[in-house]
Motif scaffolding. Structure first.
Motif, PDB file in Angstrom:
ATOM      1  N   LEU A 128      38.262  40.603  21.896  1.00 26.17           N
ATOM      2  CA  LEU A 128      38.655  39.508  22.778  1.00 26.17           C
ATOM      3  C   LEU A 128      38.154  39.756  24.205  1.00 26.17           C
ATOM      4  CD1 LEU A 128      40.206  36.865  22.944  1.00 26.17           C
ATOM      5  CD2 LEU A 128      42.238  38.169  23.591  1.00 26.17           C
ATOM      6  N   SER A 129      38.382  40.983  24.697  1.00 28.46           N
ATOM      7  CA  SER A 129      37.956  41.228  26.082  1.00 28.46           C
ATOM      8  C   SER A 129      36.431  41.211  26.179  1.00 28.46           C
ATOM      9  CB  SER A 129      38.523  42.549  26.598  1.00 28.46           C
ATOM     10  OG  SER A 129      38.083  43.601  25.803  1.00 28.46           O
TER      11      SER A 129
ATOM     12  N   THR B  43      48.182  40.253  27.429  1.00 30.85           N
ATOM     13  CA  THR B  43      47.573  39.570  28.570  1.00 30.85           C
ATOM     14  C   THR B  43      47.090  40.528  29.661  1.00 30.85           C
ATOM     15  OG1 THR B  43      49.195  37.862  28.112  1.00 30.85           O
ATOM     16  CG2 THR B  43      47.817  37.569  30.053  1.00 30.85           C
TER      17      THR B  43
ATOM     18  N   VAL C 257      38.689  43.246  30.926  1.00 36.14           N
ATOM     19  CA  VAL C 257      37.598  42.394  31.399  1.00 36.14           C
ATOM     20  C   VAL C 257      37.173  42.835  32.797  1.00 36.14           C
ATOM     21  CG1 VAL C 257      37.006  40.048  32.115  1.00 36.14           C
ATOM     22  CG2 VAL C 257      38.213  40.424  29.961  1.00 36.14           C
TER      23      VAL C 257
ATOM     24  N   ILE D 293      35.384  37.521  26.334  1.00 38.54           N
ATOM     25  CA  ILE D 293      35.657  36.938  27.659  1.00 38.54           C
ATOM     26  C   ILE D 293      34.684  37.511  28.685  1.00 38.54           C
ATOM     27  CG2 ILE D 293      37.372  36.744  29.491  1.00 38.54           C
ATOM     28  CD1 ILE D 293      39.515  36.757  27.336  1.00 38.54           C
ATOM     29  N   THR D 294      34.433  38.824  28.590  1.00 37.60           N
ATOM     30  CA  THR D 294      33.497  39.450  29.526  1.00 37.60           C
ATOM     31  C   THR D 294      32.121  38.806  29.437  1.00 37.60           C
ATOM     32  OG1 THR D 294      34.643  41.549  29.269  1.00 37.60           O
ATOM     33  CG2 THR D 294      32.448  41.625  30.203  1.00 37.60           C
TER      34      THR D 294
ATOM     35  N   VAL E 222      31.300  35.800  28.482  1.00 36.13           N
ATOM     36  CA  VAL E 222      31.301  34.453  29.058  1.00 36.13           C
ATOM     37  C   VAL E 222      31.299  34.520  30.590  1.00 36.13           C
ATOM     38  CG1 VAL E 222      32.614  32.325  29.299  1.00 36.13           C
ATOM     39  CG2 VAL E 222      32.411  33.427  27.059  1.00 36.13           C
ATOM     40  N   ILE E 223      32.223  35.310  31.145  1.00 29.84           N
ATOM     41  CA  ILE E 223      32.294  35.384  32.615  1.00 29.84           C
ATOM     42  C   ILE E 223      31.006  35.982  33.185  1.00 29.84           C
ATOM     43  CG2 ILE E 223      33.541  36.369  34.573  1.00 29.84           C
ATOM     44  CD1 ILE E 223      36.062  36.268  32.990  1.00 29.84           C
TER      45      ILE E 223
END
Ligand SMILES: Nc1ncnc2c1ncn2[C@@H]1O[C@H](COP(=O)(O)OP(=O)(O)OP(=O)(O)O)[C@@H](O)[C@H]1O
Ligand SMILES: [Mg+2]
Lengths: 309, 354
Positions: free
Chosen positions: B158-159, B225, B232, B162-163, B165-166
């Motif tokens: 998951l991280s 969370t 990330v 997200i990493t 994408v960012i």
């Protein structure tokens, strides 16, 4: 046909091109010659709209380039550069096929075109190689073949043979000339090698500091430089030898038989420079010119007329 | 294999046999174990035979390899002497033997195959001796183990997602100069310098406030969370840096040619820049993944779960076996990720060089 009228280009405040006007008729090879930083590459990149200019007008095939879509314009103009810019992750064949595929040609037509070019440049055996597996000369051939792939009318070449050894360079020049005889493209060719320029040019443009110092045929420039700058640039005192190189013995020989013997026999299309060299080597002062028929004789005194014929 | 390594190994091995306990007998989980040395557990003729093989192997590689495989077998033989119903603790000598045999195997030809087979042999030892405390502990934790392993992987994946994408957005904005590059790197480097425990702790406060203010968001101050956010934050720097370096390292001549041939900016990016930058970008993913696999262990402190749960439980109870149950799989996962992404980067490179 390429036509520039009163084109100026500034980088910030600095003037890179100053009021340039230049016309390259269809099928002609125009060479831009000048020292480093005089604006040759800039001029080239204006033509395919990789750079915007500040004043003037550029027309390609009688149409203002502002009216073309820049992407379409570039696809219709061949472009070859010094460091080849071959895509390192594509093999030779795919590199050459770039523009045809951008133009949306059918795979069969593209294949056929690429094969033709591979044969034309004698690199068919390397078609599956990656660019890093090619020698410098082979890579340059691929670069030029790639520029021709879309069958463009107009070809821009920015020092395509730089960074090659003299022998490879000369053989590539010969190849380009013979291919040009066959295909008759409109070519703008940038170099800072004077001999390369004189050899290739139909029209030679000497540039200095963003201006055209003089343009014309190579022989015309050699014989009648407008300024001491052009005269110096074309070799100073050695300009005479360059002139001799571009004059063939046919143009200097006369029917009068020589006063002195012995003499050597040379073909009519030999350059005067070569003849002079032979005379020096053989210690003789006259030669008989023989081709499909006897042309006459040429003596060392006749060489002084080189600038006049 | 360099002679120096062999000499050092010889000294270490001798030390292991003489001064470090091989195994320990532990009557129950609470009582401390009694260390047992190799010379107590193994007959002298066996140790002598080992020494002979060792000397032979100076010349004869096969003997040496056989020796490496003999180690787990010897430990197994030794463990058979444990008194009934005693837990068998693993002593320092075994760890040393294990580590040394791995290091040696890596120096030999066909290292990967050898290492895999050796690991297999050692795991076989663990499997074959149910009284080993590590084995007992694992059996006890088995239900939670697989669940936490899955959780660990989920947090990493998951991280990572997200990493990516960012990072893609950051790289895009930096390349287009919508963002100041030095500012971006200043912030990312700053994030990198915050100790991980502090970052997890710092995130708890604003996140629990946020979860109170907006319960529908589904975030909370503890659990996954803050773990993912912190992961990330740490992953962005290596990812963005590698992506930018990769995209920038594409030769100017190539980009010039691409533009001059009439490729659109989109075609130049996707067909030229991205493929050429790919090995360096994958390298970034590799660093990020390996780092995240390790960091998730710490995330157990904020209740995110994962292998860290066993590590911290074990530390709390002074149960080293429990710590190992958390730590060993983490190491294995990190090594596997490292091997996989290195292989991928190399493959992408080779495809180009073909
Ligand atoms: N993108 C740019 N920004 C600012 N100045 C530039 C840029 N490109 C070129 N120039 C300047 O314009 C002038 C002409 O450059 P150009 O590249 O056309 O020279 P050139 O004749 O091709 O030289 P060379 O033979 O070394 O390739 C130089 O003074 C150069 O510094
Ligand atoms: Mg240039």
């Amino acid at each position: 046909m390429i036509e520039l009228s009163n084109v100026s280009k500034y980088f910030g405040g600095a003037c890179a091109l100053d009021n340039i006007s230049l016309k390259v008729p269809s099928g002609q090879l125009c060479v831009l010659l000048g020292s480093s930083g005089c604006g040759k590459s800039t001029l080239l990149r204006l033509i395919n709209r990789m750079l915007a200019f500040d004043q003037g007008e550029v027309r390609v095939n009688d149409k203002n380039i502002a009216q073309y879509d820049p992407i379409q314009l570039r696809r219709s103009i061949g472009y070859a550069i010094q460091d080849t810019g071959l895509f390192p992750h594509w093999n030779v064949r795919r590199n050459i096929a770039l523009v045809p595929s951008l133009l949306g040609w059918s795979p069969e037509r593209t294949e056929q075109r690429v094969s033709t070019l591979l044969d034309m440049f004698g690199i068919a055996e390397h078609e599956a190689k990656m660019p890093h597996q090619l020698s410098g000369g082979q890579a340059q051939r691929v670069g030029v073949a790639r520029a021709l792939a879309g069958d463009p009318d107009v070809l821009l070449m920015d020092e395509p043979f730089a960074a090659l050894d003299p022998i490879t360079r000369v053989s590539l020049q010969d190849e380009l000339l013979s291919i040009q005889q066959e295909i008759g493209k409109t070519i703008v060719f940038v170099t800072h090698d004077i001999d390369e320029a004189l050899k290739l040019a139909d029209q030679l443009v000497i540039m200095a500091n963003g201006c055209i110092a003089q343009s014309g045929s190579p022989l015309a420039l050699l014989k009648h430089p407008d300024s001491s700058f052009v005269a110096e640039f074309l070799g100073g005192h050695e300009r005479g030898l360059r002139m001799a190189k571009f004059t063939s013995v046919r143009d200097l020989c006369s029917q009068a038989s020589p006063k002195r013997e012995p003499f050597i026999t040379v073909p009519p299309d030999m350059s005067v420079q070569e003849l002079l060299s032979l005379m020096l080597l053989n210690g003789c002062a006259s030669a008989q010119v023989v081709g499909d028929r006897p042309y006459g004789f040429i003596a060392i005194e006749d060489l002084q007329h080189v600038a006049k014929c | 294999m360099p002679v120096a390594i062999r000499r050092t190994a010889l000294v270490l091995l001798a030390a292991a046999v003489l001064f470090l306990s091989l195994l320990s007998w532990q009557p129950n989980r609470i009582l401390p174990g009694v260390g047992q040395y190799a010379y107590q557990l193994l007959p002298a003729y066996l140790l002598a035979a080992l020494a002979v093989i060792w000397l032979l192997s100076w010349r004869w590689q096969t003997a040496f390899i056989a020796l490496l495989f003999a180690f787990p077998l010897l430990v197994y033989v030794a463990s058979l002497q444990a008194p009934d119903n005693n837990r068998i603790g693993i002593g320092g000598a075994v760890w040393l033997l294990f580590a040394l045999s791995m290091i040696f195997a890596l120096q030999l030809p066909r290292a990967k195959l050898l290492v895999a087979l050796l690991l297999f042999a050692w795991v076989g030892l663990l499997w074959g001796q149910p009284m080993l405390s590590l084995h007992l502990e694992f059996v006890q934790q088995q239900g939670a183990f697989w669940q936490e392993l899955l959780m660990h992987l989920q947090l990493v994946v998951l991280s990572l997602a997200i990493t990516i994408v960012i990072s893609a957005l950051l790289v895009l904005f930096t390349l287009n100069r919508w963002l100041n590059e030095r500012l971006v790197f200043a912030i990312l480097s700053f994030l990198q310098t915050i100790p991980s425990i502090a970052l997890f702790g710092l995130l708890m406060v604003p996140l629990s406030l946020l979860s109170k203010a907006a319960p529908w968001l589904g975030v909370s101050g503890i659990g996954a969370t803050p773990a993912v956010i912190a992961l990330v934050a740490y992953s962005l720097l290596p990812m963005v840096r590698n992506a930018l370096v990769g995209l920038r390292s594409v030769e100017l001549a190539v980009l010039n040619a691409a533009q001059g041939m009439g490729m659109t900016p989109g075609q130049i990016f996707w067909q030229v820049r991205m493929p050429l930058a790919m090995p360096v970008i994958i390298e970034g993913v590799r660093i990020t993944t390996v780092q995240a696999i390790g960091l998730v262990v710490v995330a157990a402190l904020v209740g995110a779960g994962g292998m860290g749960r066993f590590v911290f439980q074990g530390l709390g109870q002074s149960a080293m076996e429990l710590v190992l149950i958390g730590a060993l799989p983490t190491v294995v996962m990190a090594i596997l990720a490292d091997v996989f992404f290195s292989w991928l980067a190399k493959k992408v490179r080779n495809d180009r060089a073909l």
